[in-house]
Design an enzyme around this catalytic site. Structure first.
Site, mmCIF file in Angstrom:
data_model
loop_
_atom_site.group_PDB
_atom_site.id
_atom_site.type_symbol
_atom_site.label_atom_id
_atom_site.label_comp_id
_atom_site.label_asym_id
_atom_site.label_seq_id
_atom_site.Cartn_x
_atom_site.Cartn_y
_atom_site.Cartn_z
ATOM 1 C CB THR A 208 -124.546 -42.518 -12.599
ATOM 2 O OG1 THR A 208 -124.280 -41.157 -12.261
ATOM 3 C CG2 THR A 208 -125.062 -43.267 -11.396
ATOM 4 C CB ILE B 263 -119.413 -31.600 -6.655
ATOM 5 C CG1 ILE B 263 -119.437 -32.052 -5.187
ATOM 6 C CG2 ILE B 263 -118.135 -32.041 -7.345
ATOM 7 C CD1 ILE B 263 -119.592 -33.545 -4.992
ATOM 8 C CE1 TYR C 193 -114.496 -45.894 -14.117
ATOM 9 C CE2 TYR C 193 -114.960 -46.199 -11.791
ATOM 10 C CZ TYR C 193 -114.051 -46.018 -12.815
ATOM 11 O OH TYR C 193 -112.714 -45.972 -12.531
ATOM 12 C CB VAL D 269 -117.057 -35.591 -10.794
ATOM 13 C CG1 VAL D 269 -116.768 -36.939 -10.196
ATOM 14 C CG2 VAL D 269 -117.343 -34.571 -9.704
ATOM 15 C CG ASP D 270 -110.702 -38.193 -10.493
ATOM 16 O OD1 ASP D 270 -110.232 -37.469 -9.596
ATOM 17 O OD2 ASP D 270 -110.189 -39.280 -10.824
HETATM 18 P P1 ADP Z 1 -117.779 -42.357 -12.682
HETATM 19 O O1 ADP Z 1 -116.492 -42.767 -13.347
HETATM 20 O O2 ADP Z 1 -117.823 -42.771 -11.218
HETATM 21 O O3 ADP Z 1 -118.977 -42.767 -13.447
HETATM 22 P P2 ADP Z 1 -117.960 -39.593 -13.661
HETATM 23 O O4 ADP Z 1 -117.121 -38.454 -13.228
HETATM 24 O O5 ADP Z 1 -117.819 -40.070 -15.058
HETATM 25 O O6 ADP Z 1 -117.683 -40.770 -12.588
HETATM 26 O O7 ADP Z 1 -119.486 -39.262 -13.424
HETATM 27 C C1 ADP Z 1 -120.120 -39.238 -12.189
HETATM 28 C C2 ADP Z 1 -121.173 -38.172 -12.223
HETATM 29 O O8 ADP Z 1 -120.569 -36.905 -11.951
HETATM 30 C C3 ADP Z 1 -121.875 -38.013 -13.570
HETATM 31 O O9 ADP Z 1 -123.259 -37.899 -13.323
HETATM 32 C C4 ADP Z 1 -121.315 -36.689 -14.125
HETATM 33 O O10 ADP Z 1 -122.267 -36.017 -14.903
HETATM 34 C C5 ADP Z 1 -121.096 -35.950 -12.830
HETATM 35 N N1 ADP Z 1 -120.183 -34.778 -12.863
HETATM 36 C C6 ADP Z 1 -119.215 -34.449 -13.746
HETATM 37 N N2 ADP Z 1 -118.629 -33.271 -13.392
HETATM 38 C C7 ADP Z 1 -119.232 -32.876 -12.238
HETATM 39 C C8 ADP Z 1 -119.110 -31.745 -11.375
HETATM 40 N N3 ADP Z 1 -118.218 -30.778 -11.592
HETATM 41 N N4 ADP Z 1 -119.942 -31.669 -10.287
HETATM 42 C C9 ADP Z 1 -120.849 -32.641 -10.035
HETATM 43 N N5 ADP Z 1 -121.009 -33.713 -10.807
HETATM 44 C C10 ADP Z 1 -120.227 -33.825 -11.898
#
Ligand code: ADP
Length: 177
Positions: free
Chosen positions: A126, A17, A129, A39-40
């Site tokens: 997903t 993303i 969390y 992703v954060d």
């Molecule tokens: P949450 O705490 O809301 O579950 P996460 O970051 O652990 O958030 O995961 C949310 C989704 O984002 C997961 O499916 C993870 O694989 C995905 N993710 C992690 N890094 C990226 C990225 N750079 N771009 C898009 N999706 C990502």
């Protein structure tokens, strides 16, 4: 994969993303809005320190689960980042479904307020969390389809990091064909 719904477009993308060129991208944040993993972490790493600085300055109390706050995109291609803490999955009886819907709806609304016409979502909740993705994918798509008629945003991307997640979203989106 791409689906046209009235005047709008929903695209599924298998990728990262932080590379998106939509006006806004959504960050699956935590309630502190002070950065985290998944992703954060990726968004703050690529976007640079100005995103965290703006979060600290504008949102000293962070953000409640299911709500959304907006900052500029720093070094990202996207002009805006919408930060939303999705619900932590606690078995499904703790209002998780409505909170996840709210995260999508409120993120969409925040982007609309600043004039974005395109937005990219990760699969909120997903990852760490633990929200089951088989339940989250149709809910995410349904919520966005319901929002589209009332807003000016015309292009929505769901950016899925893993092949499995991409396949599950593809199946969910197929229902709207
Ligand atoms: P949450 O705490 O809301 O579950 P996460 O970051 O652990 O958030 O995961 C949310 C989704 O984002 C997961 O499916 C993870 O694989 C995905 N993710 C992690 N890094 C990226 C990225 N750079 N771009 C898009 N999706 C990502």
């Amino acid at each position: 994969m791409e689906v046209n719904i009235k005047n709008s477009k929903i695209c599924l993308i298998h990728g990262d993303i932080t590379l998106e060129e939509t006006d806004a991208i959504v960050n699956a944040a935590n309630t502190s809005l002070r950065g985290g993993g998944g992703v954060d972490g990726a968004i703050h790493r690529v976007g640079g320190p100005s995103i965290l600085e703006e979060c600290v300055e504008k949102y000293p109390n962070g953000c409640k689960t299911g709500e959304a706050k907006i900052t500029r995109g720093g070094l990202l291609q996207a002009m805006w980042v919408v930060h939303t803490p999705g619900p932590i999955w606690r078995g499904g009886n703790q209002n998780e479904e409505e909170l996840l819907r709210s995260s999508y709806r409120n993120s969409f609304q925040q982007a609309e307020i600043v004039g974005a016409t395109s937005i990219s979502f990760p699969s909120i909740s997903t990852g760490i969390y633990g929200y089951p993705i088989h339940k989250a994918a149709p809910l995410a798509i349904q919520t966005i389809v319901e929002c589209l008629p009332s807003y000016s945003i015309r292009e929505v991307h769901f950016v899925l990091f893993s092949t499995r997640d991409f396949q599950i979203y593809t199946k969910a989106l197929t229902k709207f064909l």
